[in-house]
Design an enzyme around this catalytic site. Sequence first.
Site, PDB file in Angstrom:
ATOM      1  N   GLU A  29      81.523 108.633   0.323  1.00  0.00           N
ATOM      2  CA  GLU A  29      81.670 109.234   1.644  1.00  0.00           C
ATOM      3  C   GLU A  29      80.282 109.608   2.136  1.00  0.00           C
ATOM      4  O   GLU A  29      79.430 109.998   1.337  1.00  0.00           O
ATOM      5  CB  GLU A  29      82.524 110.521   1.617  1.00  0.00           C
ATOM      6  CG  GLU A  29      83.995 110.282   1.381  1.00  0.00           C
ATOM      7  CD  GLU A  29      84.314 110.213  -0.097  1.00  0.00           C
ATOM      8  OE1 GLU A  29      83.574 110.848  -0.883  1.00  0.00           O
ATOM      9  OE2 GLU A  29      85.275 109.524  -0.471  1.00  0.00           O
ATOM     10  N   TYR A  36      74.326 100.826   3.761  1.00  0.00           N
ATOM     11  CA  TYR A  36      75.502 100.502   2.932  1.00  0.00           C
ATOM     12  C   TYR A  36      76.193  99.214   3.405  1.00  0.00           C
ATOM     13  O   TYR A  36      76.674  98.434   2.591  1.00  0.00           O
ATOM     14  CB  TYR A  36      76.485 101.676   2.918  1.00  0.00           C
ATOM     15  CG  TYR A  36      76.003 102.827   2.067  1.00  0.00           C
ATOM     16  CD1 TYR A  36      75.692 102.645   0.723  1.00  0.00           C
ATOM     17  CD2 TYR A  36      75.863 104.103   2.592  1.00  0.00           C
ATOM     18  CE1 TYR A  36      75.241 103.697  -0.060  1.00  0.00           C
ATOM     19  CE2 TYR A  36      75.412 105.168   1.817  1.00  0.00           C
ATOM     20  CZ  TYR A  36      75.104 104.952   0.486  1.00  0.00           C
ATOM     21  OH  TYR A  36      74.661 105.989  -0.292  1.00  0.00           O
TER      22      TYR A  36
HETATM   23  C1  LIG Z   1      70.043 105.468   2.750  1.00  0.00           C
HETATM   24  C2  LIG Z   1      68.780 105.442   1.884  1.00  0.00           C
HETATM   25  C3  LIG Z   1      69.126 105.873   0.460  1.00  0.00           C
HETATM   26  C4  LIG Z   1      68.206 104.005   1.872  1.00  0.00           C
HETATM   27  O1  LIG Z   1      67.109 103.981   0.964  1.00  0.00           O
HETATM   28  P1  LIG Z   1      65.874 102.967   1.137  1.00  0.00           P
HETATM   29  O2  LIG Z   1      65.115 102.994  -0.141  1.00  0.00           O
HETATM   30  O3  LIG Z   1      65.124 103.276   2.371  1.00  0.00           O
HETATM   31  O4  LIG Z   1      66.647 101.589   1.325  1.00  0.00           O
HETATM   32  P2  LIG Z   1      66.096 100.104   1.042  1.00  0.00           P
HETATM   33  O5  LIG Z   1      64.616 100.056   1.264  1.00  0.00           O
HETATM   34  O6  LIG Z   1      66.595  99.669  -0.298  1.00  0.00           O
HETATM   35  O7  LIG Z   1      66.846  99.315   2.199  1.00  0.00           O
HETATM   36  C5  LIG Z   1      67.454  98.061   2.009  1.00  0.00           C
HETATM   37  C6  LIG Z   1      67.880  97.564   3.377  1.00  0.00           C
HETATM   38  O8  LIG Z   1      68.880  98.443   3.949  1.00  0.00           O
HETATM   39  C7  LIG Z   1      68.694  98.510   5.377  1.00  0.00           C
HETATM   40  N1  LIG Z   1      68.335  99.875   5.767  1.00  0.00           N
HETATM   41  C8  LIG Z   1      67.860 100.864   4.954  1.00  0.00           C
HETATM   42  N2  LIG Z   1      67.671 101.992   5.669  1.00  0.00           N
HETATM   43  C9  LIG Z   1      68.008 101.690   6.948  1.00  0.00           C
HETATM   44  C10 LIG Z   1      68.013 102.442   8.163  1.00  0.00           C
HETATM   45  N3  LIG Z   1      67.636 103.735   8.206  1.00  0.00           N
HETATM   46  N4  LIG Z   1      68.433 101.833   9.304  1.00  0.00           N
HETATM   47  C11 LIG Z   1      68.825 100.542   9.303  1.00  0.00           C
HETATM   48  N5  LIG Z   1      68.849  99.766   8.156  1.00  0.00           N
HETATM   49  C12 LIG Z   1      68.445 100.348   7.016  1.00  0.00           C
HETATM   50  C13 LIG Z   1      67.531  97.565   5.709  1.00  0.00           C
HETATM   51  O9  LIG Z   1      68.071  96.296   6.032  1.00  0.00           O
HETATM   52  C14 LIG Z   1      66.767  97.500   4.415  1.00  0.00           C
HETATM   53  O10 LIG Z   1      66.050  96.305   4.246  1.00  0.00           O
HETATM   54  P3  LIG Z   1      64.660  96.090   5.054  1.00  0.00           P
HETATM   55  O11 LIG Z   1      63.848  97.342   4.910  1.00  0.00           O
HETATM   56  O12 LIG Z   1      64.048  94.906   4.368  1.00  0.00           O
HETATM   57  O13 LIG Z   1      65.037  95.835   6.480  1.00  0.00           O
HETATM   58  C15 LIG Z   1      67.669 106.358   2.511  1.00  0.00           C
HETATM   59  O14 LIG Z   1      67.567 106.077   3.892  1.00  0.00           O
HETATM   60  C16 LIG Z   1      67.913 107.850   2.335  1.00  0.00           C
HETATM   61  O15 LIG Z   1      67.575 108.429   1.307  1.00  0.00           O
HETATM   62  N6  LIG Z   1      68.492 108.513   3.365  1.00  0.00           N
HETATM   63  C17 LIG Z   1      68.684 109.960   3.301  1.00  0.00           C
HETATM   64  C18 LIG Z   1      69.776 110.328   2.318  1.00  0.00           C
HETATM   65  C19 LIG Z   1      71.080 109.670   2.680  1.00  0.00           C
HETATM   66  O16 LIG Z   1      71.462 109.600   3.840  1.00  0.00           O
HETATM   67  N7  LIG Z   1      71.803 109.173   1.650  1.00  0.00           N
HETATM   68  C20 LIG Z   1      73.077 108.501   1.840  1.00  0.00           C
HETATM   69  C21 LIG Z   1      74.236 109.435   1.822  1.00  0.00           C
HETATM   70  S1  LIG Z   1      74.500 110.082   0.183  1.00  0.00           S
END
Ligand SMILES: CC(C)(COP(=O)(O)OP(=O)(O)OC[C@H]1O[C@@H](n2cnc3c(N)ncnc32)[C@H](O)[C@@H]1OP(=O)(O)O)[C@@H](O)C(=O)NCCC(=O)NCCS
Length: 162
Positions: free
Chosen positions: A111, A123
């Site tokens: 969630e 996701y």
């Molecule tokens: C969600 C989260 C964990 C993603 O981590 P990340 O290390 O930045 O993700 P990745 O680099 O592995 O991303 C893989 C792909 O997902 C997509 N993506 C990741 N973040 C994105 C964003 N903010 N908006 C759109 N696409 C996104 C992209 O396609 C990305 O590939 P690209 O950079 O080559 O375009 C990070 O944004 C985060 O920590 N957010 C705050 C905490 C949170 O909301 N956690 C989830 C709920 S528990």
Amino acid sequence: MVKPTFRLATAADSYEIAVMSRYLVEVGLRGWSWPPERVAKAIRARSTCVVVAEVHGHLVGFGIMEFGDVQAHLSLLAVKPAFHRCGIGRALLDWLEESALAAGITTVTLELRANNYGARSFYRLVGFEEGAYIPGYYRGIETALRMSRDIRRHVPEVSGKQ
Ligand SMILES: CC(C)(COP(=O)(O)OP(=O)(O)OC[C@H]1O[C@@H](n2cnc3c(N)ncnc32)[C@H](O)[C@@H]1OP(=O)(O)O)[C@@H](O)C(=O)NCCC(=O)NCCS
């Protein structure tokens, strides 16, 4: 270029993971639903996998997954903003999903706050499908969105009739 390393969390990581949870995931919500004691309990539990990412010896991200019999629940996943879009979130999730797969689990659920559009995009990109909205899921105020993913590997059927 960022060169993260990944490992299982230890008790010594509990506080820092809890702080990341508070400021990266629970930001703006009242209270602290993953304080250090709860994180430490998850690290000790046999039914939970806690993975961390490090860069130059500093924690930059983590993920917590709870395993059931056929389903696993991704409780938390976060990466520090300075390290976003470096593939760390995806690598953490890959580790957790590999562990789930090895444990015979077929589905991962999670969630997240419905207005967390960045995480929703992440996701969806890694194969999760959006499901139901759950009003009031967070502190009785904020709406959650449930997402799920079938992690089984689909091997093409061999039409081996001879
Ligand atoms: C969600 C989260 C964990 C993603 O981590 P990340 O290390 O930045 O993700 P990745 O680099 O592995 O991303 C893989 C792909 O997902 C997509 N993506 C990741 N973040 C994105 C964003 N903010 N908006 C759109 N696409 C996104 C992209 O396609 C990305 O590939 P690209 O950079 O080559 O375009 C990070 O944004 C985060 O920590 N957010 C705050 C905490 C949170 O909301 N956690 C989830 C709920 S528990």
